[in-house]
Design an enzyme around this catalytic site. Structure first.
Site, PDB file in Angstrom:
ATOM      1  N   ASP A 272      -3.281   7.999 -13.265  1.00  0.00           N
ATOM      2  CA  ASP A 272      -3.945   6.745 -12.901  1.00  0.00           C
ATOM      3  C   ASP A 272      -5.446   6.859 -13.152  1.00  0.00           C
ATOM      4  OD1 ASP A 272      -4.712   4.338 -11.862  1.00  0.00           O
ATOM      5  OD2 ASP A 272      -4.235   4.821  -9.766  1.00  0.00           O
ATOM      6  N   LYS A 279     -11.682   4.425 -12.415  1.00  0.00           N
ATOM      7  CA  LYS A 279     -12.010   5.205 -11.225  1.00  0.00           C
ATOM      8  C   LYS A 279     -13.260   6.058 -11.476  1.00  0.00           C
ATOM      9  CE  LYS A 279      -7.374   5.844  -9.296  1.00  0.00           C
ATOM     10  NZ  LYS A 279      -7.641   5.135  -8.053  1.00  0.00           N
ATOM     11  N   ASP A 290      -0.049  10.882  -9.050  1.00  0.00           N
ATOM     12  CA  ASP A 290       0.231   9.491  -8.685  1.00  0.00           C
ATOM     13  C   ASP A 290       1.693   9.102  -8.965  1.00  0.00           C
ATOM     14  OD1 ASP A 290      -0.888   7.284  -7.424  1.00  0.00           O
ATOM     15  OD2 ASP A 290      -1.471   6.305  -9.300  1.00  0.00           O
ATOM     16  N   ASP A 349      -6.828  -1.203 -11.153  1.00  0.00           N
ATOM     17  CA  ASP A 349      -6.531   0.030 -10.414  1.00  0.00           C
ATOM     18  C   ASP A 349      -5.496  -0.205  -9.312  1.00  0.00           C
ATOM     19  OD1 ASP A 349      -6.689   2.688  -9.791  1.00  0.00           O
ATOM     20  OD2 ASP A 349      -8.647   2.571  -8.794  1.00  0.00           O
ATOM     21  N   GLU A 351      -2.430  -0.803  -9.486  1.00  0.00           N
ATOM     22  CA  GLU A 351      -1.310  -0.870 -10.426  1.00  0.00           C
ATOM     23  C   GLU A 351       0.026  -0.510  -9.779  1.00  0.00           C
ATOM     24  OE1 GLU A 351      -3.096   1.736  -9.999  1.00  0.00           O
ATOM     25  OE2 GLU A 351      -1.581   3.309  -9.886  1.00  0.00           O
ATOM     26  N   ARG A 353       1.433  -1.408  -6.934  1.00  0.00           N
ATOM     27  CA  ARG A 353       2.147  -2.594  -6.426  1.00  0.00           C
ATOM     28  C   ARG A 353       2.727  -3.413  -7.565  1.00  0.00           C
ATOM     29  NH1 ARG A 353      -3.241  -4.122  -3.364  1.00  0.00           N
ATOM     30  NH2 ARG A 353      -3.244  -1.859  -3.310  1.00  0.00           N
TER      31      ARG A 353
HETATM   32  N1  BES Z   1      -3.229   5.750  -6.927  1.00  0.00           N
HETATM   33  C1  BES Z   1      -4.204   4.992  -6.237  1.00  0.00           C
HETATM   34  C2  BES Z   1      -4.261   5.318  -4.748  1.00  0.00           C
HETATM   35  C3  BES Z   1      -4.705   6.703  -4.382  1.00  0.00           C
HETATM   36  C4  BES Z   1      -6.020   6.948  -4.070  1.00  0.00           C
HETATM   37  C5  BES Z   1      -3.798   7.731  -4.278  1.00  0.00           C
HETATM   38  C6  BES Z   1      -6.427   8.220  -3.712  1.00  0.00           C
HETATM   39  C7  BES Z   1      -4.195   9.005  -3.924  1.00  0.00           C
HETATM   40  C8  BES Z   1      -5.514   9.247  -3.632  1.00  0.00           C
HETATM   41  C9  BES Z   1      -3.916   3.515  -6.383  1.00  0.00           C
HETATM   42  O1  BES Z   1      -3.332   3.143  -7.572  1.00  0.00           O
HETATM   43  C10 BES Z   1      -5.218   2.805  -6.289  1.00  0.00           C
HETATM   44  O2  BES Z   1      -6.032   3.014  -7.132  1.00  0.00           O
HETATM   45  N2  BES Z   1      -5.381   1.976  -5.274  1.00  0.00           N
HETATM   46  C11 BES Z   1      -6.588   1.244  -5.112  1.00  0.00           C
HETATM   47  C12 BES Z   1      -6.229  -0.155  -4.686  1.00  0.00           C
HETATM   48  C13 BES Z   1      -7.396  -1.107  -4.686  1.00  0.00           C
HETATM   49  C14 BES Z   1      -7.938  -1.281  -6.079  1.00  0.00           C
HETATM   50  C15 BES Z   1      -6.942  -2.414  -4.119  1.00  0.00           C
HETATM   51  C16 BES Z   1      -7.412   1.946  -4.034  1.00  0.00           C
HETATM   52  O3  BES Z   1      -6.853   2.496  -3.096  1.00  0.00           O
HETATM   53  O4  BES Z   1      -8.633   1.965  -4.185  1.00  0.00           O
HETATM   54 ZN    ZN Z   2      -2.236   4.586  -8.530  1.00  0.00          ZN
HETATM   55 MN    MN Z   3      -4.756   2.851  -9.097  1.00  0.00          MN
END
Ligand code: BES
Ligand code: ZN
Ligand code: MN
Length: 500
Positions: A272, A279, A290, A349, A351, A353
């Site tokens: 991811d 990110k 991920d 990001d 993704e 969901r």
């Molecule tokens: N894979 C990430 C969540 C994540 C963050 C897992 C840190 C493990 C450690 C997910 O896809 C993500 O990026 N979520 C975003 C959602 C937001 C953009 C609404 C997040 O948590 O920032």
């Molecule tokens: Zn993710």
């Molecule tokens: Mn993500």
């Protein structure tokens, strides 16, 4: 490592070390610890008297036996206060003792079944926890170390003089082995770097699991995913040259009653980057894990195929990278999901969901009425719950309670969070049915609720493992890197549901 039960005297074990135990506050050890103490002319009692050995949870005392008894060494491990004694304690001390002895280069150990005597614990539970602690706690991911000359413990015997407990102990070892092997399989999938663990590789491993366990499997490629009209899943895959895969595995444990079933859906993002909403580079390498939800679901199927509960279990894993190639989807894009609902991509990001929306709807199209999804969904879950427990969300209190119970039995901590409908206001879109983000407030809840939009009346539970899928330190049965979390909970859930 070979794990077995032997019924000889603990003081006569021809091994490098025997492990006995002590509850906190006990000054006159009884049972096996007492027998060893006597054979050593009161060495353990003396250590207790001098305050060097206290029985504090996880405390390790190493005694060389100098030929007074057959085993070369005795280890006294502290079990903590008897009032706090559970299987989790056994798992934790088993892991700690095994790592300690491995660090001394010891390869063969005998142990008593902690808690199965004076502790009043069921012998099979004790043996299962000892086995899990040993196999999980000794796990290492070292395949890419070229100077890998590590020594491993190759023999662990549980010593029991009471013949009536032998068959229970043997059964506990066997269950513990299946669950630990599946958990470690999950860990090894998730620990693999993303240049190795591609969606294609995930599907190959799922095929191996299916072959070994006599499971049905289908791996759908991009053309099929297009035919299913999974626009949200496809949108995420657009930025990557790695072809996406939809992995579907079926265990048929109750063929006469196909409605006796549960579906497991796991997020399989093999890397991811965040996509165009990229990110920060700090710790981005962790995003190779991920796909932990997908790995957990595939690994749970491995154990279920061996434990054979009387229930049908279907696993669905949408697997893709979230990359940033020139065809990658953009913020503002609108995708149409398999369900027909449209989603505005507010943030590429978010993704997980998106792929789960299509995978869960697909599970519904197979007729599954109970669905549990597992996903490293939100960074926000670590803000609310830390790395201690997995976030639990759902729309059906019965299924939620079943998941919490299974987590409790497995030693995987879980905590239920709300999904009140008011949170739904946060992801309204001006241009599509919904958008894929709900703002900073209650980020894990809005993430869960966006998934809920695609459950189509099914009983559903969502497990957010973004905090628990990785560990940064050695901690009981956890080691650094992937934890394999929810494998054991999913298996326990399937077994429990099969008995209702
Ligand atoms: N894979 C990430 C969540 C994540 C963050 C897992 C840190 C493990 C450690 C997910 O896809 C993500 O990026 N979520 C975003 C959602 C937001 C953009 C609404 C997040 O948590 O920032
Ligand atoms: Zn993710
Ligand atoms: Mn993500």
């Amino acid at each position: 490592m070979e794990i077995n039960v032997v019924s000889e005297d603990i003081t006569k074990q021809k091994v490098s070390a025997v492990v006995v135990n002590l509850f906190e506050g006990v000054s006159n050890p009884k049972g096996a610890t007492g027998a060893v103490d006597q054979a050593l002319d009161g060495a353990i009692s003396k250590l207790i008297l001098d305050g060097e050995t206290t029985g504090k949870k996880g405390e390790i005392t190493l005694i060389h036996t100098l030929d007074k008894i057959v085993p070369d060494r005795v280890v006294v491990v502290g079990l903590g206060k008897q009032s706090n004694f559970t299987c989790d304690v056994v798992r934790e001390v088993s892991a700690k003792v095994c790592r300690f002895l491995r660090s001394k280069g010891i390869q063969d150990i005998s142990t008593i079944a902690h808690g199965a005597g004076i502790g009043g614990m069921d012998p099979s539970e004790s043996a299962q926890a000892i086995t899990e602690g040993a196999l999980l706690g000794l796990y290492r991911f070292s395949k890419y170390k070229t100077d890998n000359q590590t020594i491993d413990i190759n023999q662990l015997s549980i010593v029991e003089s009471d013949q009536s407990k032998i068959s229970d102990l043997t059964e506990g070892i066997s269950t513990g082995k299946i669950l630990s092997d599946a958990t470690n399989f999950c860990r090894s999938m998730a620990n693999e770097p993303a240049n190795h663990m591609t969606p294609t590789r995930m599907s190959e491993l799922a095929q191996d699991v299916a072959k070994d366990g006599n499971l049905e499997i289908q791996v759908f490629d991009k053309d099929s995913i297009e035919k299913f009209q999974m626009g949200a899943f496809l949108g995420v895959a657009l930025g990557s040259d790695q072809p996406p895969k939809l992995i579907v595995m079926k265990y048929i444990g109750d063929k006469d009653n196909l409605s006796n079933s549960v579906g497991f859906v796991g997020k399989g993002i093999t890397f991811d980057t965040g996509g165009i909403s990229i990110k920060p580079s700090m710790n981005m390498s962790e995003m190779k894990t991920d796909m932990s939800g997908g790995a957990a679901v595939i690994s749970a199927m491995k154990a279920i195929g061996q434990l054979k509960p009387k229930i049908n279990v279907t696993a669905v894993v949408p697997a893709t990278e979230n990359m940033i190639g020139s065809s990658a989807q953009r913020p503002g894009d609108i995708v149409k999901t398999m369900s027909g609902k449209t989603i505005e991509i507010d943030n590429t990001d978010a993704e997980g969901r998106l792929i789960l929306a299509d995978a869960i709807y697909y599970a519904r199209s197979l007729g599954l009425e109970r669905i549990v999804d597992v996903a490293t969904l939100t960074g926000a879950i670590t803000i609310s719950l830390g790395k201690v427990c997995t976030g639990v969300f759902g729309n059906d209190q019965f299924l939620i309670d079943q998941v919490l119970l299974a987590g409790n039995q497995s030693g995987e901590k879980m905590w239920h969070l709300p999904t009140f409908h008011e949170y739904g206001n946060q992801y309204k879109s001006d241009v599509a049915d919904i958008k894929n983000t709900g703002g900073r407030a209650a980020g894990s809840i809005t993430g869960a609720k966006i998934i809920e939009e695609f459950t189509d009346g099914a009983s559903w539970v969502h497990l957010d493992i973004a905090g628990t899928a990785r560990s940064n330190s050695l901690d009981g049965d956890k080691v650094k890197g992937s934890t394999g979390v929810t494998v054991r909970t999913l298996v326990a859930l399937a077994i429990n549901l099969s008995k209702i």
